[in-house]
Design an enzyme around this catalytic site. Structure first.
Site, short mmCIF file in Angstrom:
data_model
loop_
_atom_site.label_atom_id
_atom_site.label_comp_id
_atom_site.label_asym_id
_atom_site.label_seq_id
_atom_site.Cartn_x
_atom_site.Cartn_y
_atom_site.Cartn_z
CG HIS A 167 -13.05 39.74 -9.51
ND1 HIS A 167 -13.94 41.24 -9.47
CD2 HIS A 167 -12.11 40.22 -7.89
CE1 HIS A 167 -13.72 41.68 -8.98
NE2 HIS A 167 -12.99 41.54 -7.45
CG HIS B 41 -7.15 42.20 -7.08
ND1 HIS B 41 -7.66 43.68 -7.91
CD2 HIS B 41 -9.15 41.81 -7.05
CE1 HIS B 41 -8.48 44.15 -7.90
NE2 HIS B 41 -9.60 42.62 -6.96
CG HIS C 283 -13.37 45.95 -8.30
ND1 HIS C 283 -12.56 46.37 -9.71
CD2 HIS C 283 -12.56 45.17 -7.76
CE1 HIS C 283 -11.81 44.99 -9.13
NE2 HIS C 283 -11.98 45.02 -7.67
CD GLU D 28 -15.32 46.01 -2.85
OE1 GLU D 28 -15.24 46.08 -3.92
OE2 GLU D 28 -15.39 44.60 -2.26
CG ASP E 297 -12.06 41.14 -4.22
OD1 ASP E 297 -11.46 41.05 -5.40
OD2 ASP E 297 -12.44 41.36 -3.32
CG ASP E 298 -7.37 41.24 -2.99
OD1 ASP E 298 -6.54 41.55 -4.20
OD2 ASP E 298 -8.36 41.77 -2.83
ZN LIG Z 1 -11.52 43.26 -6.40
#
Ligand SMILES: [Zn+2]
Length: 324
Positions: free
Chosen positions: A8, A10, A188, A191, A269-270
């Site tokens: 996961h 991006h 997603h 969250e 994630d990022d």
């Molecule tokens: Zn994400």
């Protein structure tokens, strides 16, 4: 050394401030100083500011060569932290906003993965994602583009964006197009919204994995369902704390979900937005969740077994884990 895997992240959100500055220079673009912090990360406080910073930084990725460089640079950094497999989520909508056609952005990403595999031995795959708050029509467009241009490295279809926009059932058509074309799906949920969001996703979309899903812990029946339906959660602890989903790591649901028998994995994630990396996520799991090297390696195994890669690739990667 613990071998790692990530399922996961991006792609646009992996670009470091240094790389974003380099790409801006490449295109003669000027970025505001307010986009960066002194610590060479991105500056934001609220979720909306995070999205704004993300879009501003992503706008410098404008050509296939840029996408190649972003992908290669990220996989290189992951390989340096002993990752052997990474799935990146691409966003054709972000590419289109920067003026790029679907095929051009895909060609760049594929080149970046191919070069990184040759140079560092790391495997990479692509999950094409649509953006929830852009609505179902746009999601359908992305799904149609994806299946019209199949590529062996494109293994999945998913959805990010504002979890509170629209209902999962609105996106069933888009997901079914991708699913029927043989792509595995994630979305997603759980969250920024509660367990009802995960339930709606499972009810209406052909997904094998949930991005985050960490708020599933609030509903014991959902926890049972995740186990029964063999759903894997793509957990991103550093991101969750940075965005305030939980106040701190002690209150994070990771250990409770794991103890209940839900399949959990570790992801960044990022990375530069949350001052993290796949290596730091494993460190968090060691320091805050008290996991041993063997337990961390088991998380890598879970990521690989539930990755969207083909069986042959999975067996090859699992064999690498055996040999450590
Ligand atoms: Zn994400």
């Amino acid at each position: 050394m613990v071998l790692k895997a990530e399922i996961h992240s991006h792609l646009e959100g992996t670009a470091s401030p240094a790389l974003v500055r380099k790409l801006a220079d490449r295109h003669g673009m000027t970025l505001p100083d307010s986009l960066f912090t002194n610590k060479d990360s991105f500056r934001w406080t609220t979720f909306l500011e995070f999205l704004k910073a993300y879009d501003m930084a992503s706008a410098v990725i404008r050509t296939p060569e840029d996408y190649r460089d972003v992908t290669y640079d990220y996989l290189k950094r992951c390989a340096e932290e002993d990752a052997i497999y990474v799935e990146v989520m691409s966003s054709p909508d972000h590419a289109a906003m920067a003026g790029m056609a679907y095929q051009d952005h895909l060609d760049g990403i594929v080149q970046g993965i191919t070069d990184a595999t040759n140079d560092f031995g790391i495997e990479g795959r692509i999950i094409v994602t649509c953006v929830r708050h852009l609505g179902p029509d746009q999601a359908e467009k992305v799904a149609l583009q994806t299946v019209a241009a199949p590529h062996p490295l494109v293994v999945g279809f998913g959805m990010g964006g504002d979890e509170n926009a629209h209902h999962p059932s609105d996106f069933a058509w888009a997901f079914n197009i991708a699913h029927e074309a043989g792509l595995l799906c994630n979305v997603h949920a759980g969250e920024m919204a509660g367990p009802e969001s995960v339930i709606a996703a499972l009810d209406h979309l052909p997904v094998k994995r949930i991005g985050h899903g960490v708020r599933s812990i609030e509903d014991p029946d959902l926890v049972k369902r995740l186990i029964e339906e063999d759903i894997t959660l793509e957990v991103c602890p550093g991101s969750n704390i940075a965005l305030g989903v939980f106040p701190d790591f002690n209150n994070h649901s990771f250990l409770k979900l794991r103890k209940a028998g839900v399949k959990v994995t570790l992801n960044s994630d990022d990375a530069p937005y949350f001052e993290t990396s796949i290596g730091r996520e494993y460190l968090i799991a060691r320091e805050h969740f008290g996991l041993s090297d063997d337990e961390l390696l088991n998380l890598t195994r879970t990521s690989i077994e539930n990755s969207f890669a083909d069986q042959k690739t999975k067996l090859k990667l699992l064999a690498r884990l055996q040999s450590t």
